[in-house]
Design a protein around this motif. Structure first.
Motif, PDB file in Angstrom:
ATOM      1  N   ASN A   1      22.455  -3.368  -5.183  1.00  0.00           N
ATOM      2  CA  ASN A   1      22.180  -2.286  -4.246  1.00  0.00           C
ATOM      3  C   ASN A   1      21.080  -1.387  -4.824  1.00  0.00           C
ATOM      4  N   TYR A   2      19.963  -1.285  -4.094  1.00  0.00           N
ATOM      5  CA  TYR A   2      18.824  -0.484  -4.575  1.00  0.00           C
ATOM      6  C   TYR A   2      19.172   0.996  -4.681  1.00  0.00           C
ATOM      7  N   VAL A   3      19.922   1.510  -3.719  1.00  0.00           N
ATOM      8  CA  VAL A   3      20.297   2.931  -3.748  1.00  0.00           C
ATOM      9  C   VAL A   3      21.164   3.220  -4.967  1.00  0.00           C
ATOM     10  N   ALA A   4      22.114   2.333  -5.263  1.00  0.00           N
ATOM     11  CA  ALA A   4      22.953   2.514  -6.452  1.00  0.00           C
ATOM     12  C   ALA A   4      22.099   2.506  -7.716  1.00  0.00           C
ATOM     13  N   LEU A   5      21.078   1.645  -7.750  1.00  0.00           N
ATOM     14  CA  LEU A   5      20.176   1.615  -8.911  1.00  0.00           C
ATOM     15  C   LEU A   5      19.455   2.947  -9.069  1.00  0.00           C
ATOM     16  N   THR A   6      18.906   3.465  -7.981  1.00  0.00           N
ATOM     17  CA  THR A   6      18.133   4.711  -8.064  1.00  0.00           C
ATOM     18  C   THR A   6      19.013   5.917  -8.390  1.00  0.00           C
ATOM     19  N   LEU A   7      20.309   5.842  -8.063  1.00  0.00           N
ATOM     20  CA  LEU A   7      21.227   6.951  -8.345  1.00  0.00           C
ATOM     21  C   LEU A   7      22.001   6.751  -9.650  1.00  0.00           C
ATOM     22  N   ASN A   8      21.619   5.717 -10.415  1.00  0.00           N
ATOM     23  CA  ASN A   8      22.298   5.394 -11.678  1.00  0.00           C
ATOM     24  C   ASN A   8      23.794   5.181 -11.485  1.00  0.00           C
ATOM     25  N   GLN A   9      24.153   4.472 -10.418  1.00  0.00           N
ATOM     26  CA  GLN A   9      25.552   4.219 -10.124  1.00  0.00           C
ATOM     27  C   GLN A   9      25.891   2.732 -10.142  1.00  0.00           C
ATOM     28  N   LEU A  10      25.080   1.931 -10.818  1.00  0.00           N
ATOM     29  CA  LEU A  10      25.353   0.497 -10.897  1.00  0.00           C
ATOM     30  C   LEU A  10      26.497   0.232 -11.862  1.00  0.00           C
ATOM     31  N   SER A  11      27.309  -0.741 -11.505  1.00  0.00           N
ATOM     32  CA  SER A  11      28.362  -1.176 -12.424  1.00  0.00           C
ATOM     33  C   SER A  11      27.711  -1.929 -13.583  1.00  0.00           C
ATOM     34  N   GLU A  12      28.507  -2.209 -14.592  1.00  0.00           N
ATOM     35  CA  GLU A  12      28.016  -2.983 -15.743  1.00  0.00           C
ATOM     36  C   GLU A  12      27.508  -4.356 -15.282  1.00  0.00           C
ATOM     37  N   ALA A  13      28.263  -4.985 -14.379  1.00  0.00           N
ATOM     38  CA  ALA A  13      27.874  -6.308 -13.865  1.00  0.00           C
ATOM     39  C   ALA A  13      26.590  -6.212 -13.043  1.00  0.00           C
ATOM     40  N   GLY A  14      26.482  -5.182 -12.232  1.00  0.00           N
ATOM     41  CA  GLY A  14      25.283  -4.990 -11.419  1.00  0.00           C
ATOM     42  C   GLY A  14      24.053  -4.756 -12.284  1.00  0.00           C
ATOM     43  N   LEU A  15      24.219  -3.974 -13.318  1.00  0.00           N
ATOM     44  CA  LEU A  15      23.107  -3.723 -14.236  1.00  0.00           C
ATOM     45  C   LEU A  15      22.695  -4.999 -14.948  1.00  0.00           C
TER      46      LEU A  15
ATOM     47  N   GLU B   1      11.259  -3.089  -8.767  1.00  0.00           N
ATOM     48  CA  GLU B   1      12.664  -2.717  -8.649  1.00  0.00           C
ATOM     49  C   GLU B   1      13.281  -3.309  -7.388  1.00  0.00           C
ATOM     50  N   ARG B   2      12.578  -3.208  -6.277  1.00  0.00           N
ATOM     51  CA  ARG B   2      13.111  -3.729  -5.012  1.00  0.00           C
ATOM     52  C   ARG B   2      13.229  -5.254  -5.041  1.00  0.00           C
ATOM     53  N   LEU B   3      12.222  -5.920  -5.597  1.00  0.00           N
ATOM     54  CA  LEU B   3      12.298  -7.379  -5.700  1.00  0.00           C
ATOM     55  C   LEU B   3      13.446  -7.806  -6.607  1.00  0.00           C
ATOM     56  N   ALA B   4      13.608  -7.113  -7.727  1.00  0.00           N
ATOM     57  CA  ALA B   4      14.691  -7.454  -8.658  1.00  0.00           C
ATOM     58  C   ALA B   4      16.054  -7.196  -8.020  1.00  0.00           C
TER      59      ALA B   4
ATOM     60  N   LEU C   1       0.827  -1.205   0.000  1.00  0.00           N
ATOM     61  CA  LEU C   1       0.000   0.000   0.000  1.00  0.00           C
ATOM     62  C   LEU C   1       0.859   1.251   0.000  1.00  0.00           C
ATOM     63  N   GLU C   2       2.167   1.087   0.174  1.00  0.00           N
ATOM     64  CA  GLU C   2       3.065   2.225   0.300  1.00  0.00           C
ATOM     65  C   GLU C   2       3.862   2.537  -0.966  1.00  0.00           C
ATOM     66  N   MET C   3       4.034   1.540  -1.846  1.00  0.00           N
ATOM     67  CA  MET C   3       4.889   1.722  -3.017  1.00  0.00           C
ATOM     68  C   MET C   3       4.109   1.420  -4.290  1.00  0.00           C
ATOM     69  N   PRO C   4       4.401   2.171  -5.348  1.00  0.00           N
ATOM     70  CA  PRO C   4       3.798   1.836  -6.645  1.00  0.00           C
ATOM     71  C   PRO C   4       4.391   0.532  -7.187  1.00  0.00           C
ATOM     72  N   ARG C   5       3.706  -0.045  -8.132  1.00  0.00           N
ATOM     73  CA  ARG C   5       4.093  -1.339  -8.711  1.00  0.00           C
ATOM     74  C   ARG C   5       5.531  -1.340  -9.224  1.00  0.00           C
ATOM     75  N   ASP C   6       5.941  -0.279  -9.913  1.00  0.00           N
ATOM     76  CA  ASP C   6       7.295  -0.229 -10.471  1.00  0.00           C
ATOM     77  C   ASP C   6       8.368  -0.288  -9.384  1.00  0.00           C
ATOM     78  N   GLU C   7       8.128   0.406  -8.276  1.00  0.00           N
ATOM     79  CA  GLU C   7       9.101   0.398  -7.186  1.00  0.00           C
ATOM     80  C   GLU C   7       9.167  -0.972  -6.518  1.00  0.00           C
TER      81      GLU C   7
END
Length: 66
Positions: free
Chosen positions: A41-55, A31-34, A22-28
């Motif tokens: 790291n979810y924070v790295a994903l949201t800040l576009n700081q994922l490495s190539e391997a992480g992505l 993202e968290r489940l993935a 009830l707190e998060m939209p479907r997309d979020e």
């Protein structure tokens, strides 16, 4: 986070899972489940700081979960 880990464990065991928030939209939620599934790291994903391997792990997780 615990709920994400339980849901992922059930999916990995071949079970179907309904995860609702009830707190998060479907997309979020996806993202968290993935991130949990791909050990990304979810924070790295949201800040576009994922490495190539992480992505790569994140994208694979999305495909596997959907």
């Amino acid at each position: 986070m615990l709920a994400c880990q339980v849901a992922i464990a059930a999916v990995n065991a071949g079970k179907r899972v309904l995860y609702a928030s009830l707190e998060m939209p479907r997309d979020e939620v996806l993202e968290r489940l993935a991130c949990t599934h791909g050990r990304v790291n979810y924070v790295a994903l949201t800040l576009n700081q994922l490495s190539e391997a992480g992505l790569g792990r994140y994208n694979l997780s999305v495909v596997e979960l959907v």
